[in-house]
Design a protein around this motif. Structure first.
Motif, PDB file in Angstrom:
ATOM      1  N   UNK A  74       0.803  -1.238   0.000  1.00 20.57           N
ATOM      2  CA  UNK A  74       0.000   0.000   0.000  1.00 20.57           C
ATOM      3  C   UNK A  74       0.826   1.274   0.000  1.00 20.57           C
ATOM      4  N   UNK A  75       2.003   1.195   0.630  1.00 18.54           N
ATOM      5  CA  UNK A  75       2.786   2.404   0.860  1.00 18.54           C
ATOM      6  C   UNK A  75       3.097   3.165  -0.439  1.00 18.54           C
ATOM      7  N   UNK A  76       3.229   2.421  -1.549  1.00 14.39           N
ATOM      8  CA  UNK A  76       3.602   3.089  -2.805  1.00 14.39           C
ATOM      9  C   UNK A  76       2.544   4.112  -3.213  1.00 14.39           C
ATOM     10  N   UNK A  77       1.289   3.669  -3.218  1.00 16.62           N
ATOM     11  CA  UNK A  77       0.217   4.568  -3.649  1.00 16.62           C
ATOM     12  C   UNK A  77       0.015   5.699  -2.646  1.00 16.62           C
ATOM     13  N   UNK A  78       0.135   5.366  -1.371  1.00 14.56           N
ATOM     14  CA  UNK A  78      -0.094   6.392  -0.335  1.00 14.56           C
ATOM     15  C   UNK A  78       0.967   7.486  -0.392  1.00 14.56           C
ATOM     16  N   UNK A  79       2.222   7.067  -0.501  1.00 15.69           N
ATOM     17  CA  UNK A  79       3.299   8.056  -0.524  1.00 15.69           C
ATOM     18  C   UNK A  79       3.285   8.835  -1.842  1.00 15.69           C
ATOM     19  N   UNK A  80       2.887   8.151  -2.919  1.00 14.86           N
ATOM     20  CA  UNK A  80       2.826   8.828  -4.222  1.00 14.86           C
ATOM     21  C   UNK A  80       1.854  10.004  -4.147  1.00 14.86           C
ATOM     22  N   UNK A  81       0.728   9.828  -3.442  1.00 16.13           N
ATOM     23  CA  UNK A  81      -0.221  10.938  -3.357  1.00 16.13           C
ATOM     24  C   UNK A  81       0.401  12.128  -2.608  1.00 16.13           C
ATOM     25  N   UNK A  82       1.071  11.810  -1.501  1.00 17.50           N
ATOM     26  CA  UNK A  82       1.721  12.892  -0.747  1.00 17.50           C
ATOM     27  C   UNK A  82       2.755  13.587  -1.644  1.00 17.50           C
TER      28      UNK A  82
END
Ligand code: AMP
Ligand code: TRP
Length: 332
Positions: free
Chosen positions: A84-92
């Motif tokens: 999940x971290x990839x999509x979450x950090x990409x948004x930030x």
């Protein structure tokens, strides 16, 4: 401690450039570093992918890593979408990166072509997701081919701006690892274009799965000039096709270009091409064979990917939690 991260898009047609520019270099790093190697399927869908092909191509990237010699016990091999971290950090990071920075990305301009209005928003934001891939693990070093240099500069800019904005040294400033004699393998049909998965001509690239006959046929047809090979590397200037074939030979044999020319100065391509074919079959052939074998055992490959995703999540989850708290997300 240093940590390595790299990724390859599961978009089919893995080729000699992918191998020499990236995948082969992944193997040697495993002994000295903690290595994380990803099949970046979220990047792949920035242009249309048929779902069954995407699944198959994702396994194929994992199989290529394994066949090249990445050890799944030591290194982490996984699919990007499983963490999940990839999509979450990409948004930030989409909110950290500036539109002006992305407007400078040459890969977007090339891939979007003339009809830029019709490119996906994901293709435009692609480098921000790439920064998230790397920084979700606070990776410090990224082995890639030369074409990814600009994206890694953007990763550094994003890390720096985030650290500045929040007044904390959260993310490391990553170092690209671009090494070997073939950091930019060119098309066999046109020495001014890089070898690429998306070139419509199969003759432009040597595929990871090509056997002796394919390799021999493609190298025989490869464009060259009419002169014999020069004595020095300087003599390859303005001879892009010759420089490319000598670079491939050097990379495959583990020599420098100068050493290759010591042996082949004065040789015609009618001599050099068969020698290169033999070398490619010897060094590259077994990787393709092993990859094909692994593809007959998808359950094994899926198991490697599942275990890898678990290990990757264990590293990325605390980092994304820390980042969300820093940003001010309540209930992070
Ligand atoms: P991609 O095919 O764009 O997913 O690239 C995967 C990896 O292969 C990246 O590290 C690229 O820099 C590298 N790569 C792709 N094409 C080439 C090429 N023609 N020569 C050297 N490296 C390449
Ligand atoms: N953009 C890279 C390519 O096309 C693939 C990639 C995605 C990548 N995320 C990455 C490479 C993170 C290194 C690190 O080749």
């Amino acid at each position: 401690m240093s940590r390595i991260f790299s990724g390859v898009q599961p978009t089919g047609n893995l080729h000699l450039g992918n191998y020499l520019g990236a995948i082969r270099n992944f193997v040697g790093l495993q002994d000295d570093y903690e290595c994380i190697y990803c099949a970046v399927n979220m990047h792949a869908i920035t242009v249309w992918q048929e779902p069954n092909e995407l699944r198959n191509n994702t396994r194929e990237v994992a199989a290529a890593y394994l066949a090249a010699g990445v050890d799944p016990e030591k290194s982490i091999i996984f699919a990007q979408s499983a963490v999940h971290a990839h999509a979450e950090l990409a948004w930030i990071f989409n909110c950290v990166a500036r539109i002006g920075w992305l407007n400078r990305m040459t890969q977007f301009k090339e891939k979007a072509g003339k009809n830029r209005e019709n490119a996906s928003l994901g293709l435009y934001a692609y480098p921000s997701l790439m920064a998230a891939d790397i920084l979700a693990y606070k990776a410090t070093h990224v082995p890639v081919g030369e074409d990814q240099k600009q994206h890694l500069e953007l990763t550094r800019d994003i890390a720096q701006k985030f650290n500045n904005d929040f007044g904390k040294e959260v993310f490391p400033i990553v170092e690209p690892l671009i090494f070997g004699e073939a950091t930019r393998v060119m098309s066999l049909r046109d020495g001014s274009k890089k070898m690429s998965k998306s070139d419509p001509s199969d003759y432009s690239r040597i595929a990871l799965t090509d056997g002796r006959d394919d390799i021999a046929r493609k190298l025989k047809k490869a464009r060259t000039d009419a002169d014999p090979l020069p004595e020095t590397v300087d003599g390859l200037e303005d001879r892009p096709e010759a420089a490319n074939l000598v670079g491939i030979y050097a990379a495959l044999s583990g020599q420098s270009k100068a050493d290759v020319l010591k042996e082949y100065a004065g040789s015609q391509f009618s001599v050099f091409k068969p020698a290169l074919t033999d070398l490619a079959v010897e060094k590259f052939g077994p990787v393709g064979e092993e990859m094909k074998r692994l593809m007959t055992d998808p359950a094994y490959v899926d198991d490697v990917l599942a275990k890898g995703a678990e290990r990757a999540s264990a590293i990325a989850n605390p980092i994304i939690k820390e980042v969300k708290e820093i940003v001010g997300f309540l209930g992070a």
